[in-house]
Structures are given as C-alpha cells and as structure tokens.
Design an enzyme around this catalytic site. Structure first.
Site, PDB file in Angstrom:
ATOM      1  N   ARG A  69     -10.447 -35.343 -19.978  1.00 15.04           N
ATOM      2  CA  ARG A  69      -9.869 -35.303 -21.322  1.00 15.04           C
ATOM      3  C   ARG A  69      -9.301 -36.687 -21.666  1.00 15.04           C
ATOM      4  O   ARG A  69      -8.543 -37.251 -20.897  1.00 15.04           O
ATOM      5  CB  ARG A  69      -8.782 -34.226 -21.406  1.00 15.04           C
ATOM      6  N   CYS A 112      -2.346 -35.414 -21.138  1.00 16.19           N
ATOM      7  CA  CYS A 112      -0.913 -35.441 -21.463  1.00 16.19           C
ATOM      8  C   CYS A 112      -0.466 -36.692 -22.228  1.00 16.19           C
ATOM      9  O   CYS A 112       0.022 -36.572 -23.353  1.00 16.19           O
ATOM     10  CB  CYS A 112      -0.100 -35.285 -20.190  1.00 16.19           C
ATOM     11  N   GLY A 124      -5.134 -52.059 -16.980  1.00 17.98           N
ATOM     12  CA  GLY A 124      -6.432 -51.397 -16.845  1.00 17.98           C
ATOM     13  C   GLY A 124      -7.063 -51.140 -18.200  1.00 17.98           C
ATOM     14  O   GLY A 124      -6.719 -51.782 -19.201  1.00 17.98           O
ATOM     15  N   LEU A 160       4.394 -31.928 -13.060  1.00 16.38           N
ATOM     16  CA  LEU A 160       3.378 -32.175 -12.030  1.00 16.38           C
ATOM     17  C   LEU A 160       2.314 -33.145 -12.525  1.00 16.38           C
ATOM     18  O   LEU A 160       2.080 -33.255 -13.724  1.00 16.38           O
ATOM     19  CB  LEU A 160       2.739 -30.860 -11.569  1.00 16.38           C
ATOM     20  N   LYS A 161       1.700 -33.854 -11.560  1.00  8.33           N
ATOM     21  CA  LYS A 161       0.619 -34.778 -11.885  1.00  8.33           C
ATOM     22  C   LYS A 161      -0.684 -34.180 -11.400  1.00  8.33           C
ATOM     23  O   LYS A 161      -0.746 -33.717 -10.249  1.00  8.33           O
ATOM     24  CB  LYS A 161       0.791 -36.124 -11.156  1.00  8.33           C
ATOM     25  N   ILE A 169       2.803 -50.090 -13.677  1.00  7.36           N
ATOM     26  CA  ILE A 169       2.622 -51.395 -14.336  1.00  7.36           C
ATOM     27  C   ILE A 169       1.274 -51.999 -13.936  1.00  7.36           C
ATOM     28  O   ILE A 169       1.116 -53.211 -13.891  1.00  7.36           O
ATOM     29  CB  ILE A 169       3.792 -52.375 -14.072  1.00  7.36           C
ATOM     30  N   GLU A 213       7.078 -28.936 -17.354  1.00  4.54           N
ATOM     31  CA  GLU A 213       6.464 -29.193 -16.049  1.00  4.54           C
ATOM     32  C   GLU A 213       6.143 -30.680 -15.904  1.00  4.54           C
ATOM     33  O   GLU A 213       5.625 -31.290 -16.816  1.00  4.54           O
ATOM     34  CB  GLU A 213       5.187 -28.345 -15.914  1.00  4.54           C
TER      35      GLU A 213
END
Ligand code: NAD
Length: 443
Positions: free
Chosen positions: A334, A266, A259, A156-157, A256, A154
């Site tokens: 998480r 994930c 931070g 998905l975000k 890019i 999967e």
C-alpha cells in the site's frame, strides 16, 4: 477474558492472536468471508513474521476463533475491539465508514454491558461519534444498556508486529471512566510486567497521540530526504551528514535514513488525515503539508535520475526492480514507492522485471498479467537482460549480491539505489555507474 475483535487485518489479527497467546478467549470477526475461511484453515492471508505460529497454535487450543457472524461477535466479548480499516476519503480525511458500521452492529446486537475499544487510527472526536452511533441504535431499540467507549491506538509496526504487541513501548489508553480504566489495565497486564507502560489519558489526547507519533516519524523521513536533496545539489554526502547528526543523542539515528520516500498503509494517510483535521479546526498545518509534498516528490525523484541517465527517453528499455514492499519484512505494497516508480516507468514506455522476497503474490494481485511486467523467480532472474537495476526496498537479501553476476547480466552496469545500501566507492571500483540518494553519482 472474552474478547471480540472486529477486523482481521494486520492489526486485528495480531491483536487477536497475541491476546489469545496470553490465555484469553478471542473471537475475530471479519466481513470478508474469504479471509475468515482461510483463517479457519490456518492459512494466514498476510505475511508477518511469527504470526502464523501463534494463530495456528491458539486456534488448535480453541482460544482463537474466526467468524463472519457479527451478532455472535457482539454477544461474545466484554471487550469489543474495533480494528477495521480507516482509509483516506477523497479529500484525504479518514473514512470512518467501517468504524461506524461496527459501532452500529454493536448497538444492534448488544444485550449487556460492553467496552468498545477503538484500535483503528481515527481522528480526534471519533470516540464521540462511536458513542453517539451506539446510543442512537440502542435508543431506536428502546434498550437501556450501559457501555463505555475507549480509545486504544495501536503502535505496532508491520514486520515486527507480534513482537511490538507482546513487548510494547507504551500502551496508550484514552478513557473517561476510572472503572473501565482499571479493566483495560487488567486486560493489558500480561504485556505490562517489567515496567509501567500503561499510559492512561483523556480520549481526545489518545486519539491525537497516534497521529502525532506517525506524523513525527514521517517528518523525520521527509526532513532527511530534504537534506539529501540539498546534499546532492551542494556536493555533500548525506550518509556522512546522517552519521554526523544522528550521533547527537538529541537527534538519534532512527528514522533519518534518506530514500525514495515513505509508504505503507499508515504514514501517508495519517499525515494527510491530521492535516485535514487541523484544517477542519481552522489551523493551517504547514509542516504536515510540507512533509507530504516532499514525500510525493521523493518517490518520483529516482525516476527523474533514471530518465536523465538514459537521455530523457525510456521507451523500449527494461528495468530490474529489486523490492516491491513498502519496507522489508512485509508483503504490504500500500502506497509503496515501488508502485510510483513502476507506474512512471510504464508511462515512459519501459518494461520492468520485478522481484521481492515476499510481495510477489501481492504484486500479482495488484497488477495481474501485463506485457511490460515480468515476475522474476529470484533477484538474478530480474536482472537478466535489463538496462539497469533499481533497488527500492532494503531487504537483507539485496545487501550483498553477487555484483559480478549483476554486471554480467545487465545490458549496462548501472544501478539506481533508492535505499543507499551500497558503498559508492565499492560500486565505482566494481565498474558500475551508481546513483543513490543524497550522494553524487559515481562511476
Ligand atoms: P486491514 O485493511 O489490513 O484490515 C482491516 C480489516 O477490517 C479487513 O480485513 C476488512 O475486511 C475488515 N472489516 C472492514 N469492515 C468490517 C466490519 N464492519 N466488520 C468486521 N470487519 C471489517 O487494516 P489494518 O492495516 O489492520 O489497519 C486497521 C486500522 O489500524 C487502521 O485504522 C490503521 O490505520 C490502523 N493501524 C494499522 C497499522 C499497520 O501497521 N497496518 C498499525 C497501527 C494502526
């Protein structure tokens, strides 16, 4: 079509709700009884934009149901999705305990042909383990029942999960049986209408594709953080560098942004797990090791800046923290950089006043009540009486705050911006001392 989904977390719940939304009958199974009870009441245990509406609507229509009865789940769907967690083991490899527990249950209860579809992120070779587990349980039952195992990672975000599922950029399916491939193509056809997004391949390639994708994205982030660290040392502005390289179409602007490091459920675990897989097969994955090491240091780098600003001692100081989730539009904390920063500040004897638009409940679940932690009602409340403001998640609501208020309510006008969301020139003109990532301090 009848579909069973094992695991009702971010992936399982979104998958179940989206398959129901296009007309399938879906049964979601989870061993967490409390989660199932909440879902039956229409109470969604996670924050995911757009999810609540489709869960409630499809439950009302009877297409989406929830149960903790594993046997009922195995009996229900021709398609048996495994979408349970694969957390890191003590050594960083993926822990397959939950995946194999589901495989065992399927073997114990199946009475007719089933397609077992692995949606969890699992190392190369896991489909073989799932197949072996089901076969051995069937063998112990002396039951000769046919089944197929498919890999369907999967992509998905969190924060865009429903949209990503409904309009996927690609649907990767690892399958070794042409008939099953067509069944999967049919199952996904509602999401594959405008152009061909169904990428069928061998099972091992599908399993590796997921890790390669996440590791590539994590590599872009760590690479850019490395450039930010170099920028700070040589007196360059990483935001100018970012624009300079991103405009090259071979590089592009996505992923890019410098931070305080990547987090979430994930990237950290998948980079580690791929590195461990490589090692298991006798390959030293040096790029992956460096990606992980840079990210680890990056989460701590803002703490070093805070400590340096306050002369090396943070004891008795209070910091306003804006942003707890690992990224905007989710309540997921998480591996969030906020946790590393907050815990380091505590260790140095400081207190925090935290605010996040949606992750407050999650923070309370993780940290409970402590004397050195104040859960603020809003961004302004967090700032009140703090020694400095630390921005850790780039939520929209933090992008254009009332800086006069911030300056008035902080003990000293100092901002540590872990996401480069403010302009250094504007900060300086507004009378702040401003630290960011990959740009020299201003003010
Ligand atoms: P999660 O922790 O949110 O949910 C997992 C759920 O599985 C939990 O509710 C747990 O109670 C349940 N579960 C555990 N054992 C079970 C069993 N035997 N039977 C039924 N339910 C069981 O996890 P998640 O974030 O949804 O991730 C699931 C998988 O998908 C992981 O492998 C993850 O790497 C992968 N993935 C996650 C994302 C993401 O953004 N979260 C994106 C793509 C892939």
């Amino acid at each position: 079509m009848k579909i069973t989904i094992f695991g009702s977390g971010y992936v399982g719940l979104v998958t179940g709700a989206c398959f129901a939304e296009v007309g399938n009958e879906v049964l979601c199974v989870d061993i967490d009884q409390n989660k199932i009870n909440r879902l039956k009441e229409g109470d969604i245990p996670i924050y995911e934009p757009g999810l609540e509406d489709i869960v409630v609507e499809n439950s009302r229509e009877g297409r989406l149901r929830f149960t903790s009865d594993i046997e009922e789940g195995v009996q229900f769907g021709l398609y048996q999705f495994i979408a349970v967690g694969t957390p890191p083991d003590e050594d960083g490899s993926a822990d397959l305990r939950h995946v194999l527990a589901v495989a065992e249950s399927i073997g114990e209860h199946m009475q007719e042909y089933r397609i077992v579809i692995n949606k969890s992120t699992v190392p190369v070779g896991t489909a073989d383990l799932v197949r072996d587990k089901i076969s051995s349980v069937l063998c112990a039952r002396a039951a000769a029942i046919d089944f197929d195992v498919v890999s369907n990672p999967e992509f998905l975000k969190e924060g865009d999960a429903v949209d990503d599922f409904m309009k996927p950029e690609r649907i990767v399916v690892g399958v070794d049986n042409p008939r099953t491939k067509e069944l999967l193509r049919f199952l996904y056809s509602p999401f594959n209408r405008s152009h061909e997004r169904f990428l069928a391949m061998d099972i091992r390639s599908a399993e590796l594709t997921k890790y390669a994708a996440n590791s590539m994205l994590a590599t872009k982030i760590s690479f850019m953080n490395e450039i930010a660290n170099i920028s700070e040392r040589v007196g360059a502005d990483v935001e100018a560098v970012r624009r300079g390289i991103g405009s090259d179409s071979r590089i592009g602007f996505s992923f890019i942004y410098p931070g305080v490091g990547y987090g979430g459920s994930c990237f950290p675990k998948d980079v580690q797990a791929l590195e461990r897989t490589a090692r298991k097969y006798g390959y030293d994955a040096r790029i992956l090791q460096a990606v992980e090491a840079v990210n680890h240091d990056q989460k701590n780098s803002i703490v070093a800046k805070i400590s340096d600003h306050f002369g090396g001692s943070l004891k008795g100081r209070t910091f306003a923290i804006w942003g707890l989730a690992f990224k905007p539009n989710t309540d997921d904390m998480r591996e969030a950089p906020s946790r590393v920063v907050i815990e380091a500040l505590w260790k140095a004897g400081a207190s925090v006043r935290v605010y996040d638009p949606v992750a407050m409940e999650e923070a309370e679940r993780i940290y409970g009540k402590r004397e050195d932690l104040y859960y603020a009602a809003n961004p302004e409340d967090a700032v009140m009486g703090s020694d400095a403001l630390v921005v850790l998640t780039e939520w929209m609501v933090f992008r254009s705050p009332d800086f006069e208020m911030v300056k008035r309510d902080l003990k000293s006008p100092v901002i540590f911006d872990g996401r480069n969301i403010y302009s250094p020139e504007f900060m300086e003109q507004s009378g702040f001392t401003y630290y960011s990532i990959g740009r020299l301090p201003r003010g």
